[in-house]
Design a protein around this motif. Structure first.
Motif, PDB file in Angstrom:
ATOM      1  N   GLU A 120     -11.740   2.344  -0.626  1.00 24.00           N
ATOM      2  CA  GLU A 120     -10.630   3.310  -0.213  1.00 24.00           C
ATOM      3  C   GLU A 120     -11.250   3.834   1.065  1.00 24.00           C
ATOM      4  O   GLU A 120     -10.540   4.023   2.157  1.00 24.00           O
ATOM      5  CB  GLU A 120     -10.160   4.091  -1.068  1.00 24.00           C
ATOM      6  N   ARG A 121     -12.386   4.495   0.920  1.00 23.94           N
ATOM      7  CA  ARG A 121     -12.910   5.324   2.139  1.00 23.94           C
ATOM      8  C   ARG A 121     -13.260   4.080   3.101  1.00 23.94           C
ATOM      9  O   ARG A 121     -13.129   4.517   4.375  1.00 23.94           O
ATOM     10  CB  ARG A 121     -14.297   5.953   1.599  1.00 23.94           C
ATOM     11  N   CYS A 122     -13.648   3.231   2.958  1.00 21.65           N
ATOM     12  CA  CYS A 122     -14.145   2.266   4.161  1.00 21.65           C
ATOM     13  C   CYS A 122     -12.792   1.463   4.851  1.00 21.65           C
ATOM     14  O   CYS A 122     -12.936   1.528   6.031  1.00 21.65           O
ATOM     15  CB  CYS A 122     -14.902   0.959   3.661  1.00 21.65           C
ATOM     16  N   PHE A 123     -11.909   1.263   4.212  1.00 20.22           N
ATOM     17  CA  PHE A 123     -10.895   0.790   4.767  1.00 20.22           C
ATOM     18  C   PHE A 123      -9.863   1.923   5.432  1.00 20.22           C
ATOM     19  O   PHE A 123      -9.042   1.861   6.316  1.00 20.22           O
ATOM     20  CB  PHE A 123      -9.642   0.073   3.527  1.00 20.22           C
ATOM     21  N   LYS A 124     -10.041   3.240   4.877  1.00 21.81           N
ATOM     22  CA  LYS A 124      -9.339   4.248   5.610  1.00 21.81           C
ATOM     23  C   LYS A 124      -9.873   4.541   7.023  1.00 21.81           C
ATOM     24  O   LYS A 124      -9.137   4.971   7.935  1.00 21.81           O
ATOM     25  CB  LYS A 124      -9.486   5.595   4.514  1.00 21.81           C
ATOM     26  N   VAL A 166      -0.717  -2.897   2.734  1.00 25.30           N
ATOM     27  CA  VAL A 166      -1.369  -2.646   1.950  1.00 25.30           C
ATOM     28  C   VAL A 166      -2.586  -3.638   1.728  1.00 25.30           C
ATOM     29  O   VAL A 166      -1.959  -4.837   1.438  1.00 25.30           O
ATOM     30  CB  VAL A 166      -1.077  -1.822   0.763  1.00 25.30           C
ATOM     31  N   HIS A 205     -10.286   2.378   8.693  1.00 25.76           N
ATOM     32  CA  HIS A 205      -9.438   1.417   9.712  1.00 25.76           C
ATOM     33  C   HIS A 205      -7.924   1.540   9.579  1.00 25.76           C
ATOM     34  O   HIS A 205      -7.146   0.650   9.930  1.00 25.76           O
ATOM     35  CB  HIS A 205      -9.816   0.021   9.559  1.00 25.76           C
ATOM     36  N   ASN A 206      -7.568   2.831   9.279  1.00 24.73           N
ATOM     37  CA  ASN A 206      -6.274   3.251   8.963  1.00 24.73           C
ATOM     38  C   ASN A 206      -5.370   2.299   7.998  1.00 24.73           C
ATOM     39  O   ASN A 206      -4.401   2.052   8.227  1.00 24.73           O
ATOM     40  CB  ASN A 206      -5.462   3.565  10.460  1.00 24.73           C
ATOM     41  N   GLU A 265     -13.261   3.898  -5.031  1.00 20.75           N
ATOM     42  CA  GLU A 265     -13.412   4.956  -4.025  1.00 20.75           C
ATOM     43  C   GLU A 265     -14.266   4.530  -2.691  1.00 20.75           C
ATOM     44  O   GLU A 265     -13.922   4.893  -1.857  1.00 20.75           O
ATOM     45  CB  GLU A 265     -14.349   5.944  -4.864  1.00 20.75           C
ATOM     46  N   LYS A 302      -4.227   1.130   4.025  1.00 15.55           N
ATOM     47  CA  LYS A 302      -4.262   1.452   2.587  1.00 15.55           C
ATOM     48  C   LYS A 302      -4.708   0.744   1.532  1.00 15.55           C
ATOM     49  O   LYS A 302      -4.476  -0.783   1.966  1.00 15.55           O
ATOM     50  CB  LYS A 302      -2.911   2.193   2.476  1.00 15.55           C
ATOM     51  N   THR A 303      -5.069   1.025   0.534  1.00 16.47           N
ATOM     52  CA  THR A 303      -5.550  -0.044  -0.539  1.00 16.47           C
ATOM     53  C   THR A 303      -4.963   0.361  -1.776  1.00 16.47           C
ATOM     54  O   THR A 303      -4.251   1.547  -1.869  1.00 16.47           O
ATOM     55  CB  THR A 303      -7.158   0.070  -0.818  1.00 16.47           C
TER      56      THR A 303
END
Length: 371
Positions: A92-96, A133, A98-99, A89, A101-102
């Motif tokens: 996912e939030r951290c990479f989101k 991804v 930067h646009n 979780e 997907k994980t």
């Protein structure tokens, strides 16, 4: 010296527990945001990055309110199950931001030891990378037992490097890199900026685990680099405390210790034989047998002096030379009991002793890899 990350197109990055947790008490969200930002910078340069991250058990322990990491296997597995939720979780939030997907991939040694599952994992990872991804990989601690565990994320990082034919492996730790002796005990220890992976003296230099949080010491990192080199990948062992360490490595800056791969690259199936199958027994060879293997010949019973362990036909065994060093691994054609009965015998006598002949060789050269 220029960092190998500058020219690498596909990179595996491993971050240890001490770099993603608050000293083992839950996840350090600022640290995770930093790794996401640095990996995003590499992705913007066109590099494909796979992240191998520790931290699930530490996060699970924190979420469950336990005062310390347990020692019981069932409690560790429970903590991993709870902690994986938070780890994925958070990433996912951290990479989101930067646009990006994980995807979460959980592996065990058993997954990689099965040839079909190995190839399926490879296909999935390559597909994810092709889609842009960021795969986030960890050992599946929830179901792993001693028999199927990889054991540490340094080793897992190397196995994934082989699996996807990555150009480089970056192992980020809480230490600067490799020294010729333990700097905690020897103030005169010399820092090693570059060396060739797989050299025997490297293992002698490596100390034990240096962190109270993780399980991998410098020795596991040396062995990981040795494994990665078999598929032609160089390894960088560097401090994750260095500012912008990944982006600076990508610019070619020499940070930490770089263990370069040699020019010899092992074929894909031989890599799988060397690193993805668990060893079940040991064969001690004479000098003549070692020379025969070096000439790419099969291992015959007459060249084997002793058999140790209990194994079945088709399982992996290690082959030791007269000096006790491992020279090869291979899939054995006879189980341990039968192998003990035919050692030191010429091939023509196998049937007379056993009453049958499965194969004339103890290990066929096609199922054997030199180390």
């Amino acid at each position: 010296m220029q960092s190998c990350i500058a020219t690498a197109q596909r990179v595996v990055v491993k971050v240890g527990s001490s770099l993603v947790t608050n000293d083992g008490r839950g996840l350090d969200l600022k640290a995770l945001s930093r790794w996401a930002a640095e990996i995003a910078a590499l992705a913007q340069q066109g590099k494909q990055v796979v992240l191998v991250s520790s931290g699930a058990i530490a996060e699970g322990v924190a979420r469950l309110g336990w005062p310390k990491r347990p020692s019981a296997v069932h409690e560790l597995q429970a903590a991993a199950a709870v902690g994986q939720m938070g780890l994925v979780e958070a990433y996912e939030r951290c990479f989101k931001a930067h646009n990006l997907k994980t995807a979460q991939i959980l592996l065990t040694h058993e997954d990689l030891a099965d040839r079909t599952r190995y190839l399926n994992a490879r296909t999935t990872l390559l597909t994810l990378l092709g889609l842009g991804v960021i795969p986030i990989i960890n050992e599946n601690d929830t179901v792993a037992t001693a028999e199927i565990k990889v054991g540490d994320n340094d080793t897992l990082g190397a196995l994934v490097t082989n699996l996807i034919d990555a150009d480089a492996l970056v192992i980020l730790t809480d230490q600067r890199g490799l020294y010729d002796s333990d700097p905690r005990k020897n103030p005169a220890a010399k820092f090693i900026s570059e060396y060739q992976a797989g050299q025997p003296e490297l293992e002698a230099m490596a100390g034990g685990a240096g962190s109270s949080v993780g399980t991998g010491g410098m020795y596991t990192k040396i062995i990981a680099a040795k494994r990665a080199a078999r598929s032609g990948a160089s390894t960088v062992i560097a401090s994750g405390r260095e500012e912008a360490v990944l982006t600076r490595l990508a610019k070619g800056e020499a940070i930490g210790t770089q263990l370069t791969a040699g020019t010899t690259r092992i074929a894909a199936r031989k890599q799988w034989l060397a690193d993805h199958l668990q060893v079940r027994g040991t064969l001690s060879l004479d000098a003549g047998a070692v020379l025969a293997l070096g000439d790419k010949r099969s291992l015959l019973p007459i060249g084997v002096a002793a058999v140790e362990g209990e194994f079945l036909r088709g399982e992996m065994v290690r082959c030791l030379g007269p000096d006790g060093r491992e020279v090869a691994r291979g899939l054995v054609n006879y189980d341990a009991a039968d192998a003990r009965r035919i050692v030191r015998l010429p091939t023509g006598q196998i049937e007379a002793v056993l009453g049958f002949v499965d194969e004339p060789e103890l290990i066929h050269r096609d199922n054997l890899v030199l180390l």
